[in-house]
Structure formats: structure tokens, C-alpha cells
Design an enzyme around this catalytic site. Structure first.
Site, PDB file in Angstrom:
ATOM      1  N   ARG A  49       3.873  -5.950  -6.753  1.00  0.00           N
ATOM      2  CA  ARG A  49       4.022  -6.820  -7.920  1.00  0.00           C
ATOM      3  C   ARG A  49       4.485  -8.237  -7.620  1.00  0.00           C
ATOM      4  NH1 ARG A  49       7.711  -3.524 -11.758  1.00  0.00           N
ATOM      5  NH2 ARG A  49       8.300  -2.653  -9.745  1.00  0.00           N
ATOM      6  N   TYR A  73      11.425  14.456  -5.339  1.00  0.00           N
ATOM      7  CA  TYR A  73      10.736  14.013  -6.556  1.00  0.00           C
ATOM      8  C   TYR A  73      10.197  15.206  -7.339  1.00  0.00           C
ATOM      9  CZ  TYR A  73      11.089   9.159  -5.116  1.00  0.00           C
ATOM     10  OH  TYR A  73      11.575   7.928  -4.790  1.00  0.00           O
ATOM     11  N   ARG A  85       5.674  -1.965   1.568  1.00  0.00           N
ATOM     12  CA  ARG A  85       5.334  -2.429   0.214  1.00  0.00           C
ATOM     13  C   ARG A  85       4.840  -3.878   0.221  1.00  0.00           C
ATOM     14  NH1 ARG A  85       7.666   0.570  -4.322  1.00  0.00           N
ATOM     15  NH2 ARG A  85       7.626   2.704  -3.601  1.00  0.00           N
ATOM     16  N   ARG A  96      -3.893  -4.986 -10.945  1.00  0.00           N
ATOM     17  CA  ARG A  96      -3.268  -3.906 -11.722  1.00  0.00           C
ATOM     18  C   ARG A  96      -3.770  -3.922 -13.152  1.00  0.00           C
ATOM     19  NH1 ARG A  96       1.546  -1.151 -12.237  1.00  0.00           N
ATOM     20  NH2 ARG A  96       0.704  -0.840 -14.309  1.00  0.00           N
ATOM     21  N   ASP A 122       0.139   6.210  -2.812  1.00  0.00           N
ATOM     22  CA  ASP A 122       1.536   6.560  -3.096  1.00  0.00           C
ATOM     23  C   ASP A 122       1.844   7.946  -2.560  1.00  0.00           C
ATOM     24  OD1 ASP A 122       3.905   5.313  -4.653  1.00  0.00           O
ATOM     25  OD2 ASP A 122       3.972   7.443  -5.100  1.00  0.00           O
TER      26      ASP A 122
HETATM   27  O1  1CP Z   1       2.064  -1.874   0.377  1.00  0.00           O
HETATM   28  C1  1CP Z   1       2.439  -0.722   0.658  1.00  0.00           C
HETATM   29  O2  1CP Z   1       3.493  -0.478   1.275  1.00  0.00           O
HETATM   30  C2  1CP Z   1       1.536   0.449   0.297  1.00  0.00           C
HETATM   31  C3  1CP Z   1       1.801   1.083  -0.926  1.00  0.00           C
HETATM   32  C4  1CP Z   1       2.967   2.049  -1.208  1.00  0.00           C
HETATM   33  C5  1CP Z   1       3.765   2.862  -0.374  1.00  0.00           C
HETATM   34  C6  1CP Z   1       3.817   2.893   1.139  1.00  0.00           C
HETATM   35  C7  1CP Z   1       3.331   2.330  -2.542  1.00  0.00           C
HETATM   36  C8  1CP Z   1       2.758   1.680  -3.740  1.00  0.00           C
HETATM   37  N1  1CP Z   1       4.249   3.344  -2.521  1.00  0.00           N
HETATM   38  C9  1CP Z   1       4.558   3.675  -1.218  1.00  0.00           C
HETATM   39  C10 1CP Z   1       5.481   4.729  -0.748  1.00  0.00           C
HETATM   40  C11 1CP Z   1       6.470   5.314  -1.691  1.00  0.00           C
HETATM   41  N2  1CP Z   1       6.305   5.642  -3.019  1.00  0.00           N
HETATM   42  C12 1CP Z   1       7.763   5.716  -1.289  1.00  0.00           C
HETATM   43  C13 1CP Z   1       8.292   5.631   0.120  1.00  0.00           C
HETATM   44  C14 1CP Z   1       8.809   4.286   0.465  1.00  0.00           C
HETATM   45  C15 1CP Z   1      10.054   3.845  -0.275  1.00  0.00           C
HETATM   46  O3  1CP Z   1      11.127   4.455  -0.055  1.00  0.00           O
HETATM   47  O4  1CP Z   1       9.943   2.887  -1.040  1.00  0.00           O
HETATM   48  C16 1CP Z   1       8.406   6.252  -2.422  1.00  0.00           C
HETATM   49  C17 1CP Z   1       9.822   6.803  -2.487  1.00  0.00           C
HETATM   50  C18 1CP Z   1       7.480   6.208  -3.516  1.00  0.00           C
HETATM   51  C19 1CP Z   1       7.695   6.736  -4.883  1.00  0.00           C
HETATM   52  C20 1CP Z   1       7.475   5.664  -5.879  1.00  0.00           C
HETATM   53  N3  1CP Z   1       6.234   5.261  -6.311  1.00  0.00           N
HETATM   54  C21 1CP Z   1       8.436   4.805  -6.447  1.00  0.00           C
HETATM   55  C22 1CP Z   1       9.939   4.865  -6.236  1.00  0.00           C
HETATM   56  C23 1CP Z   1      10.587   5.540  -7.394  1.00  0.00           C
HETATM   57  C24 1CP Z   1      12.099   5.764  -7.244  1.00  0.00           C
HETATM   58  O5  1CP Z   1      12.800   5.301  -8.140  1.00  0.00           O
HETATM   59  O6  1CP Z   1      12.523   6.416  -6.311  1.00  0.00           O
HETATM   60  C25 1CP Z   1       7.747   3.894  -7.275  1.00  0.00           C
HETATM   61  C26 1CP Z   1       8.321   2.801  -8.115  1.00  0.00           C
HETATM   62  C27 1CP Z   1       6.355   4.200  -7.171  1.00  0.00           C
HETATM   63  C28 1CP Z   1       5.225   3.450  -7.764  1.00  0.00           C
HETATM   64  C29 1CP Z   1       4.646   2.468  -6.820  1.00  0.00           C
HETATM   65  N4  1CP Z   1       4.068   2.814  -5.601  1.00  0.00           N
HETATM   66  C30 1CP Z   1       3.540   1.704  -4.990  1.00  0.00           C
HETATM   67  C31 1CP Z   1       3.792   0.591  -5.868  1.00  0.00           C
HETATM   68  C32 1CP Z   1       3.336  -0.824  -5.597  1.00  0.00           C
HETATM   69  C33 1CP Z   1       4.495   1.084  -6.991  1.00  0.00           C
HETATM   70  C34 1CP Z   1       5.005   0.307  -8.202  1.00  0.00           C
HETATM   71  C35 1CP Z   1       3.998   0.253  -9.296  1.00  0.00           C
HETATM   72  C36 1CP Z   1       3.255  -1.070  -9.318  1.00  0.00           C
HETATM   73  O7  1CP Z   1       3.707  -2.059  -8.759  1.00  0.00           O
HETATM   74  O8  1CP Z   1       2.173  -1.183  -9.918  1.00  0.00           O
END
Ligand code: 1CP
Length: 353
Positions: free
Chosen positions: A39, A161, A35, A48, A85
Site C-alpha cells: 500500500r 491464524y 512486503r 488493488r 499471502d
Molecule cells: O511484497 C511482498 O512481500 C509479497 C507479499 C506478501 C507477503 C510475503 C503479502 C501481501 N503477505 C506476505 C506474508 C504474510 N502475510 C505474513 C508473513 C510476513 C509478516 O510477518 O508480515 C503474514 C503474517 C501474513 C498475514 C497477513 N496478510 C497480514 C497480517 C495480519 C496480522 O495482523 O497479523 C495481513 C495484513 C495480510 C494481508 C496482506 N498480505 C499482503 C499485503 C500487501 C496485505 C495487506 C492488504 C493490502 O495491502 O492490500
């Protein structure tokens, strides 16, 4: 033919990250952060806003490529991870997905999207096309020696999910569905195994030179279920991806697997360690056989200062002499001050045993 053409030059072919994944310990250890785009970066927040929703950003190749490159420009990390994602696979299988800033991801109820509890055998390829286009744009702009990581969620985590309809603290609904409907669940895992392998192979074809599989919720499963629904599908995916994509290195992140990390040894070129794995145990049990990646607590990166430095040195002291990739034990938190990331990169680059 010069020797570079015959023997792929590791630096030109992905640099220090690829070298570590292919079996060479080297100093300084390569560093990237899960990540690393997100943000906590003001330039990401601006992007964004320009894109609209989070999914609009994922599905806009030019903007997704820009989000991927932002942390590389700022911190000169050793790898970029494509901005995307894991939930794009459920979406490509026909389940509506939204990501709300306040509540996180929401997926259409499983029974409504898939009344037979089984998604289609094939993904809608077009819906993943923006990811491949973004990878090509990043590849063209990435400095030499910086790895490009494609990724996907593991079948178990995606199923969590999909069944739950969003995030959860323990995925009890997904677990109960799996135990109560073993045939339907097995079919679901089978579909996801194919989808994850296909998407990973397509990402490599578009320019990724490493694939990471995120099993973020492996840790909620008891051992036999974890072996069946996490280890086995990941092994099948890694085999298919490596066979189809010229032996591309695969990193596996089975978060929360504890001593069962050992069960993943033959699935991966590297295991990504969560924050709970003791580094001395990882050095003794895992690092001789595969590369390891991890495992600084993201909260230590928020705290910064002497805590962060001491924790980073503790991890480097245990793992830094072998096949090692510096990373966090989970993703960067939104409240992380960017200057702490810059200091961490500097510390890892300067560290010597
Ligand atoms: O920079 C990077 O790492 C690349 C982008 C990336 C990756 C690798 C994003 C962007 N998501 C992911 C993987 C991801 N998405 C995982 C596996 C890694 C982990 O365990 O964190 C999971 C479980 C998700 C599902 C997901 N998408 C969540 C988690 C929800 C939860 O409560 O379990 C969330 C919040 C998202 C949205 C998301 N994805 C990525 C970002 C930056 C965001 C947040 C939205 C935003 O900031 O605009």
C-alpha cells in the site's frame, strides 16, 4: 559444452541474491525488502482498486504478477517476491479466509471448518494454481540477475491464524490449544508441514529460485515448544524442498526467536533477522555458518533522513563484509515514503567497508 552450461552462472541464475545465499560475500550486498509490494506504492493502490479485494488480487495471475514487478521497476531491487499471502494455504485446506482493509485477515472458526480439529491431508491444488501461473508470468518478464522468491508461512504461524481466526497480539488461544490438545495439534502441524513443503516445491517448479519460510510468530513460544513446533517442522520442510527442488536455497525468518536463532542454523541457507537481533551477535554466532538477511527497522525507513542512513550503515558495518542480504527486520509499513526506499537502495549499492 561451454563452462556456463556446465557450471550454472550465478548471475544468470538469480544474480547477487543467489550468490550470497550460496556462500559468497560480495559487494554491493544484494537488497530486497519484505512486503516490498503494497500500500505504500501509489501504483499498488491503483492495482488493488482494479482487482477489488486483496484476495482477488492474489488470485488474479496477471495482476499479481504486475504487483510483484512494480517495486522491481521502481527500485531495481535484487529480488522479486511473488505477490501472494501465507493465508492461501489455510484457504486451500478448506478454511474460508477474508481480508478486510480495516480489520485485517479473518478465518472461519477452526471448529466449524474442521470439526475434528484436523484439516484434510491434501490441499485443493486448484486454489493455489493462480500463484504458480503468476510466478510463470513474472519469470518471463524479470530482468536477468534478479532473484524470484516463492514463500509460505511456517506451520506454527499458519496454525496461529487458523486457530485464532485472525491476527492477535500474543496468540494465547493458539498456544492454549497446542498445550491442551497435543495430539490434535501435532496432527495439525503435520498436515501444515506437508502443505508448506508441497506449495514451496510447486513454486520452485513454476520459476521461483529461492524459498522463504515466514515464522512471524515463533517468538511467542517458550524454548521447548519453539523447538518442537517451529524448528523441527521447518527443518523437515527445508529438507524436502531442497531434495525435491535441486538444492534451491531456503531463507528462514523465525521472528522473535532471540538466542534461539541458533537452533535454526541447520535448517536454512540464510536466516532473516528481526529488528531485535543485535547485529554483532549475528555476525559472531550465525554469519559464519549461514548467510544472514536483515534487519533495518521498518520505522527507520518511514523516518528516512540521517536516522535511516545511520542505521543502514550500522548494519552494513557489522554484516556487510560477509554473506549478507540487506533487508528490513519486518515488512515495509504502508506509511513509508517510496523515495526513502530509493535512497536506501542507493546507499546500500554505494556502501564500502
Ligand atoms: O511484497 C511482498 O512481500 C509479497 C507479499 C506478501 C507477503 C510475503 C503479502 C501481501 N503477505 C506476505 C506474508 C504474510 N502475510 C505474513 C508473513 C510476513 C509478516 O510477518 O508480515 C503474514 C503474517 C501474513 C498475514 C497477513 N496478510 C497480514 C497480517 C495480519 C496480522 O495482523 O497479523 C495481513 C495484513 C495480510 C494481508 C496482506 N498480505 C499482503 C499485503 C500487501 C496485505 C495487506 C492488504 C493490502 O495491502 O492490500
Amino acid at each position: 559444452m561451454d563452462s556456463r552450461a556446465r557450471q550454472p552462472n550465478l548471475r544468470a541464475d538469480g544474480g547477487p541474491l543467489l550468490a550470497a545465499l550460496r556462500g559468497q560475500g560480495s559487494l554491493p550486498a544484494p537488497i530486497w525488502l519484505m512486503r516490498q509490494a503494497g500500500r505504500y506504492l501509489p501504483e499498488y493502490r491503483a492495482l488493488r482498486k482494479e482487482a477489488g479485494s486483496f484476495l482477488d488480487l492474489c488470485l488474479n495471475p496477471a495482476l499479481a504478477a504486475e504487483a510483484t514487478l512494480q517495486p522491481i521497476r521502481r527500485f531495481h531491487l535484487d529480488a522479486a517476491i511473488i505477490f501472494s499471502d501465507i493465508l492461501l494455504i489455510p484457504r486451500a485446506l478448506g478454511q474460508a479466509v477474508t481480508v478486510d482493509d480495516a480489520t485485517g485477515p479473518r478465518l472461519q472458526p477452526f471448529g466449524e471448518a474442521f470439526p475434528t480439529m484436523t484439516p484434510p491431508a491434501e490441499m485443493d491444488g486448484d486454489s493455489l494454481d493462480p500463484v504458480y501461473r503468476a510466478l510463470k508470468l513474472v519469470k518471463a518478464k524479470l530482468p536477468d540477475g534478479v532473484g524470484l522468491i516463492g514463500f509460505a508461512g511456517a506451520p506454527w504461524t499458519l496454525a496461529c491464524y487458523m486457530i485464532e481466526g485472525g491476527g492477535s497480539k500474543d496468540y494465547a488461544k493458539a498456544r492454549a490449544f497446542a498445550y491442551g490438545n497435543p495430539d490434535a495439534f501435532e496432527r495439525l502441524i503435520g498436515r501444515l508441514t506437508t502443505a508448506v513443503a508441497d506449495h514451496s516445491i510447486a513454486q520452485v517448479a513454476a520459476g521461483a529460485n529461492v524459498v522463504q519460510i515466514f515464522d512471524s510468530w515463533a517468538g511467542v513460544l517458550p524454548a521447548p515448544a519453539l523447538r518442537r513446533w517451529s524448528v523441527e517442522p521447518i527443518r523437515a520442510i527445508a529438507r524436502r524442498v531442497k531434495a525435491a527442488a535441486g538444492g534451491v536455497p531456503v531463507i528462514v525468518f523465525p521472528r522473535g526467536a532471540g538466542v534461539l536463532y541458533r537452533d535454526y542454523l541447520d535448517t536454512a541457507d540464510a536466516l532473516s533477522l528481526d529488528t531485535a537481533i543485535p547485529v554483532d551477535w549475528a555476525a559472531a554466532e550465525l554469519q559464519g555458518k549461514v548467510a544472514v538477511q536483515g534487519n533495518l527497522d521498518p520505522a527507520a525507513l518511514v523516518a528516512g533522513g540521517e536516522t535511516m542512513r545511520a542505521e543502514a550503515r550500522r548494519i552494513l558495518g557489522a554484516l556487510g563484509r560477509g554473506r549478507f542480504v540487506f533487508n528490513l527486520g519486518h515488512g515495509v509499513l504502508p506509511e513509508t515514503p517510496p523515495e526513502h526506499v530509493a535512497e536506501l537502495v542507493e546507499l546500500v549499492r554505494a556502501w564500502r567497508p
